[in-house]
Scaffold this active site. Structure first.
Site, short mmCIF file in Angstrom:
data_model
loop_
_atom_site.label_atom_id
_atom_site.label_comp_id
_atom_site.label_asym_id
_atom_site.label_seq_id
_atom_site.Cartn_x
_atom_site.Cartn_y
_atom_site.Cartn_z
N TYR A 48 -2.34 3.46 1.08
CA TYR A 48 -1.09 2.81 0.68
C TYR A 48 0.07 3.54 1.34
CZ TYR A 48 -3.82 0.72 -3.12
OH TYR A 48 -4.75 0.04 -3.86
N HIS A 95 1.23 -2.75 -1.57
CA HIS A 95 -0.16 -3.15 -1.39
C HIS A 95 -0.78 -2.18 -0.38
CE1 HIS A 95 -0.15 -6.93 -3.57
NE2 HIS A 95 1.05 -7.18 -3.05
N LYS A 114 -5.46 -6.71 5.62
CA LYS A 114 -5.49 -5.26 5.79
C LYS A 114 -6.10 -4.93 7.15
CE LYS A 114 -6.08 -4.63 0.83
NZ LYS A 114 -4.77 -5.13 0.63
#
Length: 176
Positions: A113, A121, A152
């Site tokens: 993070y 997020h 991601k």
């Protein structure tokens, strides 16, 4: 704040004081995992309360920094070469300013993070690989697709014993 005294029970380090939880989070970027039932609604399983359980990596880092004291059972970790590599990887990303949590829910070892997970997020899913490990193409595609689906970047991290450093390879799928 004076050095917190945390409880070690069966290889789990428990934080039972809310002020200590805030201190560890703000001063040391330690997130842990809330595991207790919520007093107002003990039968639900979406929101948890104290105690906070620290991961072995978080505990080892805090002990190394002389930021906590343990009472209760003996804490011994890492116990294997693999656990030592996990700790080195955790410490490497922690030293770069990341907040770190377990990555099992996305098929990785860690989630990174850029700031406090209460406000940000995760940006990366980290997977620790053996240095000479080959990855079948189907697994590589699956790793990349999963990351794209959850927005991601996948980091494949290996420890190079010749340089005593990690090598990180990022996977990010993009449409054409």
């Amino acid at each position: 704040m004076e050095k917190p005294r945390l409880h070690c029970v069966n290889d789990k380090v428990l934080v039972t004081n809310a002020d200590t939880v805030l201190y560890l989070r703000k001063q040391h970027r330690i997130v842990g995992s809330l595991e207790g039932t919520h007093p107002a609604n003990p039968l639900q399983n979406h929101y948890f309360g104290l105690p906070l359980i620290l991961s072995p990596e978080e505990t080892t880092l805090l002990l190394e920094q002389d930021a906590i004291e343990l009472e209760g059972d003996q804490f011994e970790w890492p116990r294997s070469e693999q656990e030592l590599l996990q700790y080195k990887l955790f410490k490497d990303f922690h030293s770069r300013g990341f907040y770190i949590t377990r990555g099992i829910k996305f098929g990785g070892d860690y989630l990174l993070y850029p700031g406090d997970p209460m406000r940000y997020h995760s940006s990366h899913i980290v997977t620790l690989m053996n240095h000479n490990q080959t990855i079948p193409s189907q697994q590589l595609i699956a790793l990349g697709r999963l990351c794209t689906a959850v927005k991601k970047t996948r980091l494949l991290s290996t420890w190079d014993p010749r340089t005593n450093q990690f090598t990180h390879v990022s996977l990010n799928w993009s449409g054409f």
